[in-house]
Write a protein that holds these residues in place. Structure first.
Motif, PDB file in Angstrom:
ATOM      1  N   LEU A  39      32.361  61.881  46.617  1.00 31.16           N
ATOM      2  CA  LEU A  39      32.141  61.725  45.188  1.00 31.16           C
ATOM      3  C   LEU A  39      33.097  60.637  44.717  1.00 31.16           C
ATOM      4  O   LEU A  39      34.224  60.901  44.298  1.00 31.16           O
ATOM      5  CB  LEU A  39      32.414  63.035  44.445  1.00 31.16           C
ATOM      6  N   LEU A  40      32.647  59.379  44.883  1.00 33.42           N
ATOM      7  CA  LEU A  40      33.471  58.229  44.507  1.00 33.42           C
ATOM      8  C   LEU A  40      33.369  57.984  43.009  1.00 33.42           C
ATOM      9  O   LEU A  40      32.274  58.048  42.440  1.00 33.42           O
ATOM     10  CB  LEU A  40      33.004  56.979  45.236  1.00 33.42           C
ATOM     11  N   PRO A  41      34.494  57.680  42.360  1.00 30.49           N
ATOM     12  CA  PRO A  41      34.418  57.390  40.928  1.00 30.49           C
ATOM     13  C   PRO A  41      33.729  56.047  40.681  1.00 30.49           C
ATOM     14  O   PRO A  41      33.782  55.150  41.531  1.00 30.49           O
ATOM     15  CB  PRO A  41      35.884  57.345  40.492  1.00 30.49           C
ATOM     16  N   PRO A  42      33.074  55.893  39.536  1.00 32.54           N
ATOM     17  CA  PRO A  42      32.460  54.604  39.197  1.00 32.54           C
ATOM     18  C   PRO A  42      33.518  53.493  39.257  1.00 32.54           C
ATOM     19  O   PRO A  42      34.682  53.701  38.911  1.00 32.54           O
ATOM     20  CB  PRO A  42      31.955  54.804  37.767  1.00 32.54           C
ATOM     21  N   GLY A  43      33.080  52.326  39.725  1.00 35.19           N
ATOM     22  CA  GLY A  43      33.994  51.197  39.819  1.00 35.19           C
ATOM     23  C   GLY A  43      34.740  51.122  41.145  1.00 35.19           C
ATOM     24  O   GLY A  43      35.593  50.261  41.334  1.00 35.19           O
ATOM     25  N   TYR A  44      34.404  52.015  42.091  1.00 33.95           N
ATOM     26  CA  TYR A  44      35.035  52.018  43.408  1.00 33.95           C
ATOM     27  C   TYR A  44      33.985  52.102  44.502  1.00 33.95           C
ATOM     28  O   TYR A  44      32.875  52.567  44.278  1.00 33.95           O
ATOM     29  CB  TYR A  44      36.007  53.203  43.548  1.00 33.95           C
ATOM     30  N   ILE A  57      39.409  52.894  50.369  1.00 34.18           N
ATOM     31  CA  ILE A  57      38.872  52.926  49.009  1.00 34.18           C
ATOM     32  C   ILE A  57      39.291  51.643  48.295  1.00 34.18           C
ATOM     33  O   ILE A  57      40.459  51.259  48.323  1.00 34.18           O
ATOM     34  CB  ILE A  57      39.396  54.155  48.233  1.00 34.18           C
ATOM     35  N   ALA A  58      38.312  50.967  47.653  1.00 34.93           N
ATOM     36  CA  ALA A  58      38.593  49.678  47.014  1.00 34.93           C
ATOM     37  C   ALA A  58      37.866  49.569  45.675  1.00 34.93           C
ATOM     38  O   ALA A  58      36.753  50.088  45.530  1.00 34.93           O
ATOM     39  CB  ALA A  58      38.149  48.534  47.929  1.00 34.93           C
ATOM     40  N   PRO A  59      38.481  48.868  44.713  1.00 34.70           N
ATOM     41  CA  PRO A  59      37.782  48.640  43.444  1.00 34.70           C
ATOM     42  C   PRO A  59      36.630  47.656  43.636  1.00 34.70           C
ATOM     43  O   PRO A  59      36.659  46.817  44.527  1.00 34.70           O
ATOM     44  CB  PRO A  59      38.864  48.038  42.537  1.00 34.70           C
ATOM     45  N   VAL A  60      35.633  47.785  42.784  1.00 32.36           N
ATOM     46  CA  VAL A  60      34.449  46.923  42.832  1.00 32.36           C
ATOM     47  C   VAL A  60      34.424  46.053  41.581  1.00 32.36           C
ATOM     48  O   VAL A  60      34.646  46.538  40.472  1.00 32.36           O
ATOM     49  CB  VAL A  60      33.156  47.770  42.892  1.00 32.36           C
ATOM     50  N   THR A  61      34.174  44.774  41.779  1.00 28.04           N
ATOM     51  CA  THR A  61      33.999  43.847  40.667  1.00 28.04           C
ATOM     52  C   THR A  61      32.537  43.419  40.645  1.00 28.04           C
ATOM     53  O   THR A  61      32.006  42.990  41.665  1.00 28.04           O
ATOM     54  CB  THR A  61      34.903  42.606  40.844  1.00 28.04           C
ATOM     55  N   GLN A  62      31.899  43.553  39.511  1.00 28.59           N
ATOM     56  CA  GLN A  62      30.514  43.121  39.372  1.00 28.59           C
ATOM     57  C   GLN A  62      30.453  42.002  38.333  1.00 28.59           C
ATOM     58  O   GLN A  62      30.372  42.253  37.138  1.00 28.59           O
ATOM     59  CB  GLN A  62      29.617  44.284  38.946  1.00 28.59           C
ATOM     60  N   PRO A  63      30.494  40.744  38.800  1.00 27.04           N
ATOM     61  CA  PRO A  63      30.466  39.623  37.867  1.00 27.04           C
ATOM     62  C   PRO A  63      29.075  39.438  37.261  1.00 27.04           C
ATOM     63  O   PRO A  63      28.080  39.890  37.821  1.00 27.04           O
ATOM     64  CB  PRO A  63      30.824  38.422  38.747  1.00 27.04           C
ATOM     65  N   GLN A  64      29.046  38.756  36.128  1.00 26.75           N
ATOM     66  CA  GLN A  64      27.766  38.354  35.553  1.00 26.75           C
ATOM     67  C   GLN A  64      27.265  37.173  36.373  1.00 26.75           C
ATOM     68  O   GLN A  64      27.983  36.190  36.568  1.00 26.75           O
ATOM     69  CB  GLN A  64      27.934  37.948  34.093  1.00 26.75           C
ATOM     70  N   VAL A  65      26.047  37.238  36.889  1.00 24.99           N
ATOM     71  CA  VAL A  65      25.482  36.191  37.736  1.00 24.99           C
ATOM     72  C   VAL A  65      24.690  35.226  36.862  1.00 24.99           C
ATOM     73  O   VAL A  65      23.842  35.647  36.059  1.00 24.99           O
ATOM     74  CB  VAL A  65      24.577  36.789  38.838  1.00 24.99           C
ATOM     75  N   VAL A  66      25.000  33.937  37.020  1.00 23.72           N
ATOM     76  CA  VAL A  66      24.276  32.881  36.297  1.00 23.72           C
ATOM     77  C   VAL A  66      23.892  31.803  37.294  1.00 23.72           C
ATOM     78  O   VAL A  66      24.499  31.669  38.350  1.00 23.72           O
ATOM     79  CB  VAL A  66      25.125  32.276  35.150  1.00 23.72           C
ATOM     80  N   GLU A  67      22.884  31.028  36.951  1.00 27.64           N
ATOM     81  CA  GLU A  67      22.470  29.916  37.801  1.00 27.64           C
ATOM     82  C   GLU A  67      23.182  28.643  37.351  1.00 27.64           C
ATOM     83  O   GLU A  67      23.358  28.410  36.155  1.00 27.64           O
ATOM     84  CB  GLU A  67      20.960  29.718  37.716  1.00 27.64           C
ATOM     85  N   ALA A  68      23.602  27.826  38.332  1.00 25.14           N
ATOM     86  CA  ALA A  68      24.268  26.559  38.035  1.00 25.14           C
ATOM     87  C   ALA A  68      23.422  25.409  38.549  1.00 25.14           C
ATOM     88  O   ALA A  68      22.862  25.482  39.643  1.00 25.14           O
ATOM     89  CB  ALA A  68      25.640  26.522  38.688  1.00 25.14           C
ATOM     90  N   ASP A  69      23.325  24.350  37.779  1.00 28.12           N
ATOM     91  CA  ASP A  69      22.603  23.149  38.204  1.00 28.12           C
ATOM     92  C   ASP A  69      23.497  22.246  39.051  1.00 28.12           C
ATOM     93  O   ASP A  69      23.024  21.556  39.947  1.00 28.12           O
ATOM     94  CB  ASP A  69      22.088  22.366  36.993  1.00 28.12           C
ATOM     95  N   ILE A  70      24.799  22.218  38.740  1.00 30.65           N
ATOM     96  CA  ILE A  70      25.747  21.345  39.432  1.00 30.65           C
ATOM     97  C   ILE A  70      26.979  22.174  39.806  1.00 30.65           C
ATOM     98  O   ILE A  70      27.453  22.984  39.012  1.00 30.65           O
ATOM     99  CB  ILE A  70      26.170  20.170  38.521  1.00 30.65           C
ATOM    100  N   LEU A  71      27.493  21.928  41.017  1.00 30.27           N
ATOM    101  CA  LEU A  71      28.720  22.588  41.462  1.00 30.27           C
ATOM    102  C   LEU A  71      29.811  21.551  41.626  1.00 30.27           C
ATOM    103  O   LEU A  71      29.538  20.404  42.016  1.00 30.27           O
ATOM    104  CB  LEU A  71      28.488  23.310  42.797  1.00 30.27           C
ATOM    105  N   ASP A  72      31.051  21.926  41.341  1.00 34.18           N
ATOM    106  CA  ASP A  72      32.186  21.020  41.510  1.00 34.18           C
ATOM    107  C   ASP A  72      32.348  20.644  42.973  1.00 34.18           C
ATOM    108  O   ASP A  72      32.133  21.464  43.868  1.00 34.18           O
ATOM    109  CB  ASP A  72      33.481  21.681  41.028  1.00 34.18           C
ATOM    110  N   ALA A  73      32.755  19.417  43.226  1.00 29.10           N
ATOM    111  CA  ALA A  73      33.044  18.956  44.583  1.00 29.10           C
ATOM    112  C   ALA A  73      34.413  19.486  45.008  1.00 29.10           C
ATOM    113  O   ALA A  73      35.304  19.662  44.181  1.00 29.10           O
ATOM    114  CB  ALA A  73      33.032  17.429  44.637  1.00 29.10           C
ATOM    115  N   THR A  74      34.567  19.756  46.320  1.00 31.54           N
ATOM    116  CA  THR A  74      35.845  20.201  46.873  1.00 31.54           C
ATOM    117  C   THR A  74      36.151  19.390  48.122  1.00 31.54           C
ATOM    118  O   THR A  74      35.278  18.699  48.663  1.00 31.54           O
ATOM    119  CB  THR A  74      35.815  21.699  47.255  1.00 31.54           C
ATOM    120  N   ASP A  75      37.401  19.492  48.601  1.00 35.26           N
ATOM    121  CA  ASP A  75      37.769  18.815  49.858  1.00 35.26           C
ATOM    122  C   ASP A  75      36.942  19.329  51.021  1.00 35.26           C
ATOM    123  O   ASP A  75      36.576  18.585  51.913  1.00 35.26           O
ATOM    124  CB  ASP A  75      39.256  19.029  50.163  1.00 35.26           C
TER     125      ASP A  75
END
Length: 142
Positions: free
Chosen positions: A50-55, A113-131
């Motif tokens: 019986l895991l608590p919500p968010g875990y 046991i670990a906390p869960v993060t549920q981000p808001q998912v959005v679509e991106a047209d362009i992503l930043d460049a990285t090394d």
């Protein structure tokens, strides 16, 4: 935090930490079975969490089983969601040289046991460049 478990098998043992500083609790088998060399099996624990919500509960291998016998958790880390109310089963795979016997009461996996993060998912047209860019799968060397 309190974490509740229901025993659904008379031989079920509640998860426990072997040492006060451990991250994972030991899970034990409630069945006697044999996993053939190169095989896999769903090993029952006789427990419902019986895991608590968010875990979540993450099922991880035991290093001693992996080193000494070539036995590991196949889908590691396995995830148990807070809304799941079925018996916890551990998928063990045997990559060892011989069949592996699981006995009732054997420690077969760890539960973290670990906390869960549920981000808001959005679509991106362009992503930043990285090394790194799209480099992966050994792109930085062996």
């Amino acid at each position: 935090m309190t974490l509740a478990f229901k025993r659904v098998h008379p031989d079920a043992v509640l998860p426990a930490y072997a040492h006060p500083s451990d991250a994972g609790m030991d899970l034990r088998s409630v069945a006697d079975l044999e996993i053939p060399r190169g095989g896999r099996a769903l090993v029952p624990t006789g427990l419902v969490a019986l895991l608590p919500p968010g875990y979540e509960a993450q099922v991880r291998p035991r290093s001693g089983l992996a080193l000494k016998h070539g036995v590991t958790v196949l889908n590691t880390p396995g995830t148990i969601d807070s809304g799941y109310r079925g018996e916890i089963g551990i998928i063990l795979a045997n990559f060892g040289e011989a069949a592996f016997a699981v006995k009732k009461g054997d420690r077969i996996a760890q539960l973290v046991i670990a906390p869960v993060t549920q981000p808001q998912v959005v679509e991106a047209d362009i992503l930043d460049a990285t090394d790194r860019g799209a480099g992966g799968f050994g792109s930085t060397g062996v």
